[in-house]
Design a protein around this motif. Structure first.
Motif, PDB file in Angstrom:
ATOM      1  N   ILE A  39       0.852  -1.192   0.000  1.00 49.53           N
ATOM      2  CA  ILE A  39       0.000   0.000   0.000  1.00 49.53           C
ATOM      3  C   ILE A  39       0.886   1.240   0.000  1.00 49.53           C
ATOM      4  N   LYS A  40       0.691   2.074  -0.993  1.00 54.65           N
ATOM      5  CA  LYS A  40       1.485   3.298  -1.137  1.00 54.65           C
ATOM      6  C   LYS A  40       0.514   4.476  -1.273  1.00 54.65           C
ATOM      7  N   PRO A  41       0.027   4.972  -0.133  1.00 58.46           N
ATOM      8  CA  PRO A  41      -1.003   6.015  -0.201  1.00 58.46           C
ATOM      9  C   PRO A  41      -0.472   7.333  -0.759  1.00 58.46           C
ATOM     10  N   ARG A  42      -1.347   7.989  -1.502  1.00 58.59           N
ATOM     11  CA  ARG A  42      -1.055   9.299  -2.053  1.00 58.59           C
ATOM     12  C   ARG A  42      -2.161  10.242  -1.589  1.00 58.59           C
ATOM     13  N   CYS A  43      -1.809  11.453  -1.275  1.00 60.01           N
ATOM     14  CA  CYS A  43      -2.769  12.447  -0.794  1.00 60.01           C
ATOM     15  C   CYS A  43      -3.754  12.801  -1.905  1.00 60.01           C
ATOM     16  N   SER A  44      -5.032  12.770  -1.581  1.00 54.80           N
ATOM     17  CA  SER A  44      -6.050  13.114  -2.577  1.00 54.80           C
ATOM     18  C   SER A  44      -6.174  14.628  -2.768  1.00 54.80           C
ATOM     19  N   GLN A  45      -5.563  15.400  -1.876  1.00 56.61           N
ATOM     20  CA  GLN A  45      -5.615  16.861  -2.009  1.00 56.61           C
ATOM     21  C   GLN A  45      -4.482  17.406  -2.870  1.00 56.61           C
ATOM     22  N   CYS A  46      -3.243  17.011  -2.541  1.00 59.66           N
ATOM     23  CA  CYS A  46      -2.089  17.609  -3.237  1.00 59.66           C
ATOM     24  C   CYS A  46      -1.327  16.611  -4.106  1.00 59.66           C
ATOM     25  N   GLY A  47      -1.640  15.316  -3.975  1.00 59.40           N
ATOM     26  CA  GLY A  47      -1.001  14.317  -4.811  1.00 59.40           C
ATOM     27  C   GLY A  47       0.337  13.791  -4.324  1.00 59.40           C
ATOM     28  N   GLU A  48       0.844  14.316  -3.223  1.00 64.25           N
ATOM     29  CA  GLU A  48       2.132  13.852  -2.687  1.00 64.25           C
ATOM     30  C   GLU A  48       1.978  12.494  -2.010  1.00 64.25           C
ATOM     31  N   ARG A  49       3.077  11.775  -1.896  1.00 63.39           N
ATOM     32  CA  ARG A  49       3.089  10.483  -1.197  1.00 63.39           C
ATOM     33  C   ARG A  49       2.833  10.744   0.286  1.00 63.39           C
ATOM     34  N   ALA A  50       1.993   9.912   0.887  1.00 63.65           N
ATOM     35  CA  ALA A  50       1.635  10.081   2.299  1.00 63.65           C
ATOM     36  C   ALA A  50       2.284   8.992   3.141  1.00 63.65           C
ATOM     37  N   GLN A  51       2.504   9.302   4.404  1.00 65.61           N
ATOM     38  CA  GLN A  51       3.035   8.325   5.359  1.00 65.61           C
ATOM     39  C   GLN A  51       1.927   7.373   5.791  1.00 65.61           C
ATOM     40  N   LYS A  52       2.286   6.122   6.019  1.00 63.35           N
ATOM     41  CA  LYS A  52       1.340   5.152   6.586  1.00 63.35           C
ATOM     42  C   LYS A  52       1.482   5.191   8.106  1.00 63.35           C
ATOM     43  N   LEU A  53       0.363   5.183   8.785  1.00 60.32           N
ATOM     44  CA  LEU A  53       0.349   5.174  10.250  1.00 60.32           C
ATOM     45  C   LEU A  53      -0.429   3.944  10.707  1.00 60.32           C
ATOM     46  N   VAL A  54       0.231   3.058  11.416  1.00 63.13           N
ATOM     47  CA  VAL A  54      -0.372   1.821  11.909  1.00 63.13           C
ATOM     48  C   VAL A  54      -0.456   1.906  13.420  1.00 63.13           C
ATOM     49  N   SER A  55      -1.626   1.601  13.967  1.00 65.70           N
ATOM     50  CA  SER A  55      -1.754   1.632  15.424  1.00 65.70           C
ATOM     51  C   SER A  55      -2.862   0.686  15.872  1.00 65.70           C
ATOM     52  N   PRO A  56      -2.754   0.208  17.126  1.00 63.57           N
ATOM     53  CA  PRO A  56      -3.853  -0.611  17.651  1.00 63.57           C
ATOM     54  C   PRO A  56      -5.079   0.270  17.867  1.00 63.57           C
ATOM     55  N   ARG A  57      -6.231  -0.307  17.700  1.00 65.52           N
ATOM     56  CA  ARG A  57      -7.487   0.425  17.902  1.00 65.52           C
ATOM     57  C   ARG A  57      -7.558   0.876  19.353  1.00 65.52           C
ATOM     58  N   ARG A  58      -7.911   2.127  19.550  1.00 61.73           N
ATOM     59  CA  ARG A  58      -8.058   2.659  20.910  1.00 61.73           C
ATOM     60  C   ARG A  58      -9.510   2.529  21.337  1.00 61.73           C
ATOM     61  N   PRO A  59      -9.730   2.182  22.587  1.00 60.38           N
ATOM     62  CA  PRO A  59     -11.127   2.112  23.043  1.00 60.38           C
ATOM     63  C   PRO A  59     -11.758   3.500  23.017  1.00 60.38           C
ATOM     64  N   GLU A  60     -13.054   3.527  22.772  1.00 59.41           N
ATOM     65  CA  GLU A  60     -13.780   4.798  22.782  1.00 59.41           C
ATOM     66  C   GLU A  60     -13.790   5.371  24.201  1.00 59.41           C
ATOM     67  N   PHE A  61     -13.559   6.675  24.301  1.00 60.83           N
ATOM     68  CA  PHE A  61     -13.578   7.342  25.599  1.00 60.83           C
ATOM     69  C   PHE A  61     -15.032   7.507  26.026  1.00 60.83           C
ATOM     70  N   ASP A  62     -15.373   6.959  27.184  1.00 60.21           N
ATOM     71  CA  ASP A  62     -16.760   7.050  27.648  1.00 60.21           C
ATOM     72  C   ASP A  62     -16.873   7.866  28.931  1.00 60.21           C
ATOM     73  N   GLY A  63     -15.949   8.766  29.125  1.00 63.52           N
ATOM     74  CA  GLY A  63     -16.001   9.646  30.291  1.00 63.52           C
ATOM     75  C   GLY A  63     -15.120   9.159  31.420  1.00 63.52           C
ATOM     76  N   TYR A  64     -14.956  10.010  32.366  1.00 69.43           N
ATOM     77  CA  TYR A  64     -14.153   9.679  33.528  1.00 69.43           C
ATOM     78  C   TYR A  64     -14.975   8.855  34.508  1.00 69.43           C
ATOM     79  N   PRO A  65     -14.309   7.990  35.262  1.00 67.68           N
ATOM     80  CA  PRO A  65     -15.076   7.241  36.278  1.00 67.68           C
ATOM     81  C   PRO A  65     -15.671   8.207  37.307  1.00 67.68           C
TER      82      PRO A  65
END
Length: 87
Positions: A54-80
């Motif tokens: 996968i070699k993403p390219r920006c749909s706005q300016c056409g430049e090559r974009a960086q890939k960012l991989v991360s584990p899914r973060r849980p949704e914030f549901d407020g403070y206890p």
């Protein structure tokens, strides 16, 4: 007694879904950020596609974009609930 921890391999879009990882792209040139929908990529026939292909390219300016991989973060549901104690 030690617990054996096995490494995971997150390479294909199916791996991303299985292990709950996200894939996003960031364009340094125009600072655009986009998070890909893994389910849409799999439905589009890219389930077996490697992250290295996968070699993403920006749909706005056409430049090559960086890939960012991360584990899914849980949704914030407020403070206890905070209950003050004492005076």
């Amino acid at each position: 007694m030690s617990s054996d921890k096995q490494p995971i391999v997150v390479d294909t879009m199916e791996d991303f879904k299985r292990f709950g990882f996200t894939l996003a792209a960031f364009c340094d040139a125009c600072t655009r950020y986009h998070e890909f929908n893994i389910d849409d990529l799999i439905a589009g026939g890219h389930g077996g596609t490697s992250i290295t292909a996968i070699k993403p390219r920006c749909s706005q300016c056409g430049e090559r974009a960086q890939k960012l991989v991360s584990p899914r973060r849980p949704e914030f549901d407020g403070y206890p609930n905070f209950v003050p104690t004492g005076g």
